[in-house]
Scaffold this active site. Sequence first.
Site, mmCIF file in Angstrom:
data_model
loop_
_atom_site.group_PDB
_atom_site.id
_atom_site.type_symbol
_atom_site.label_atom_id
_atom_site.label_comp_id
_atom_site.label_asym_id
_atom_site.label_seq_id
_atom_site.Cartn_x
_atom_site.Cartn_y
_atom_site.Cartn_z
ATOM 1 N N TYR A 148 0.851 -1.161 0.099
ATOM 2 C CA TYR A 148 -0.049 -0.052 0.025
ATOM 3 C C TYR A 148 0.893 1.138 0.038
ATOM 4 O O TYR A 148 1.751 1.363 0.880
ATOM 5 C CB TYR A 148 -1.069 0.054 1.314
ATOM 6 C CG TYR A 148 -1.799 1.085 1.515
ATOM 7 C CD1 TYR A 148 -1.435 2.042 2.143
ATOM 8 C CD2 TYR A 148 -2.933 1.308 0.470
ATOM 9 C CE1 TYR A 148 -2.381 3.321 2.349
ATOM 10 C CE2 TYR A 148 -3.439 2.624 0.731
ATOM 11 C CZ TYR A 148 -3.473 3.305 1.521
ATOM 12 O OH TYR A 148 -4.444 4.703 1.651
ATOM 13 N N ASP A 243 9.430 2.759 -0.736
ATOM 14 C CA ASP A 243 8.445 3.436 0.037
ATOM 15 C C ASP A 243 8.701 3.024 1.640
ATOM 16 O O ASP A 243 8.223 2.197 1.857
ATOM 17 C CB ASP A 243 6.814 3.000 -0.313
ATOM 18 C CG ASP A 243 5.926 3.684 0.549
ATOM 19 O OD1 ASP A 243 4.685 3.537 0.200
ATOM 20 O OD2 ASP A 243 6.350 4.290 1.368
ATOM 21 N N LYS A 271 4.822 9.752 8.429
ATOM 22 C CA LYS A 271 4.740 9.249 9.869
ATOM 23 C C LYS A 271 5.612 9.915 10.691
ATOM 24 O O LYS A 271 5.374 10.860 11.138
ATOM 25 C CB LYS A 271 4.698 7.757 9.705
ATOM 26 C CG LYS A 271 3.593 7.427 9.088
ATOM 27 C CD LYS A 271 3.456 5.768 9.021
ATOM 28 C CE LYS A 271 2.440 5.253 7.863
ATOM 29 N NZ LYS A 271 1.201 5.413 8.445
HETATM 30 P P1 KE4 Z 1 -0.763 8.432 4.084
HETATM 31 O O1 KE4 Z 1 -1.170 9.348 2.974
HETATM 32 O O2 KE4 Z 1 -1.727 7.623 4.923
HETATM 33 O O3 KE4 Z 1 0.240 9.555 5.078
HETATM 34 O O4 KE4 Z 1 0.599 7.431 3.904
HETATM 35 C C1 KE4 Z 1 0.110 6.597 2.869
HETATM 36 C C2 KE4 Z 1 1.241 5.394 3.016
HETATM 37 C C3 KE4 Z 1 2.247 5.087 2.204
HETATM 38 N N1 KE4 Z 1 2.943 4.178 2.271
HETATM 39 C C4 KE4 Z 1 2.954 3.227 3.271
HETATM 40 C C5 KE4 Z 1 3.906 2.257 3.226
HETATM 41 C C6 KE4 Z 1 1.984 3.360 4.159
HETATM 42 O O5 KE4 Z 1 1.728 2.461 5.005
HETATM 43 C C7 KE4 Z 1 0.965 4.547 4.076
HETATM 44 C C8 KE4 Z 1 -0.292 4.633 5.043
HETATM 45 N N2 KE4 Z 1 -0.293 3.719 6.273
HETATM 46 C C9 KE4 Z 1 -1.594 3.389 6.685
HETATM 47 C C10 KE4 Z 1 -1.312 2.313 7.520
HETATM 48 N N3 KE4 Z 1 -1.303 0.825 6.866
HETATM 49 C C11 KE4 Z 1 -2.193 4.386 7.082
HETATM 50 C C12 KE4 Z 1 -3.669 4.163 7.724
HETATM 51 C C13 KE4 Z 1 -4.645 4.928 7.256
HETATM 52 O O6 KE4 Z 1 -4.850 4.685 6.018
HETATM 53 O O7 KE4 Z 1 -5.577 5.457 7.971
#
Ligand code: KE4
Length: 430
Positions: A148, A243, A271
């Site tokens: 993801y 990523d 994060k």
């Molecule tokens: P954000 O756009 O949510 O800040 O980051 C996206 C993203 C990109 N790459 C990786 C490897 C990630 O894990 C994420 C976002 N992680 C999720 C949890 N698995 C965020 C939680 C959510 O979507 O509410």
Amino acid sequence: MIARMTHSRSQELFAEALRYLPGGVNSPVRAFRAVGGTPFFAQRAYGSHIEDIDGNSYVDYVCTWGPSILGHAHPEVIAAVKSAADRGTSFGIPNPLEVDLGRKICEWVPSVEKVRMTNSGTEATMSAIRLARGFTKRDKIIKFDGCYHGHVDSLLVKAGSGALTLGQPDSAGIPAALAALTLALPFNNIEALRHAFAQNRGEIAAVIVEPIPANAGLILPLPGYLEAMRELCTANGTLLIFDEVMTGFRLGRGGAQELLGVRPDLSCFGKVIGGGLPVGALGGRAEIMDYLAPLGPVYQAGTLSGNPLAMAAGLAQLKVLEEQNVFEKLEQLGAQLEVETRAALKTAGLDYVFYRVGSMFCLFFTSQTVRNLDDAKTSDLKRFTRVFHGLLERGIYIAPSQFETGFISAAHTQKDLAQTSEALTEALRA
Ligand code: KE4
């Protein structure tokens, strides 16, 4: 006997939230759709704990999905944000803190010579894909099933995390013509990658990968896999994008790429570097990064990119990480959690797979080694759901989906681990 928790206020508020917010949430994975029940509403978080509006307190292994590596509301992070806020919340013109954080990221991650701040991990990966396409003048990209990378049109193809949890790995609303430019392959299968390059010779702009996938549960790269991926990208003039939104600044100063010894061309972060405030970043070789506007032809922008509050929170968090040797403490806590978890599972006599890298961990209820998304899907989701609720009612909050990763913070205590071990032993009996 456990004291029954009440959740009446969260239930009332969720009913009202459903009137104004789709699914009652602002991010799908929070909705407890995979595990059933009503999500609790947090009213405050401190250290290793999060407290809901009914007054229940939980040992938190979600850690707001990674950012609170020091624990919630760390005094130095809070003080930095308050101090920055007193000077204004956003300027829309360069400020010293974004240079300080940019310098820190370049100092900590050897492959990063220049960095651009964004407001989320999604913006970071979206920008990295566009940059790779602009730099290589190619259109196709490769990603991996279950990884993801945020809700980017080109990357919501066989995606993990909430998309996988909800059974919509390929989101509606993505034009077929665009999705066709994304090749999704099984992780840990180098022959599949070799074949994809051979079938699309000279057409692949980038391979984007979570070096240690953490959005289909936690999956470990097989020995040599990422090294072979690196070689194939180099041989084909394709950019390798790591990523590290989750792993960056969590698995060590240099993240997974330092731990694994594989150097990408571009990296994405988020994060931890925002200390819990909205943040993302992409960085890499200067010759690539200089393709970004205003220097180069690849446009990328953001009103709040590099805003002083997120920069102050991120800098404060990295400062504590560096000065208090937090990574060593996280490894010790993680190792102890692993020993105690394995002991509880052995007592229960269950089939399981438990993976951990530093302060990131995942428990699958399967007898199969988990090397990719298909393996992860063999986990017994019904048992996961029972364990999730069994832990929650005993004051332990883990991610409300099998296809996520747990996090430990530096604020987790021996008391927390003891409570967790006892709660798991009981929850496994359910
Ligand atoms: P954000 O756009 O949510 O800040 O980051 C996206 C993203 C990109 N790459 C990786 C490897 C990630 O894990 C994420 C976002 N992680 C999720 C949890 N698995 C965020 C939680 C959510 O979507 O509410």
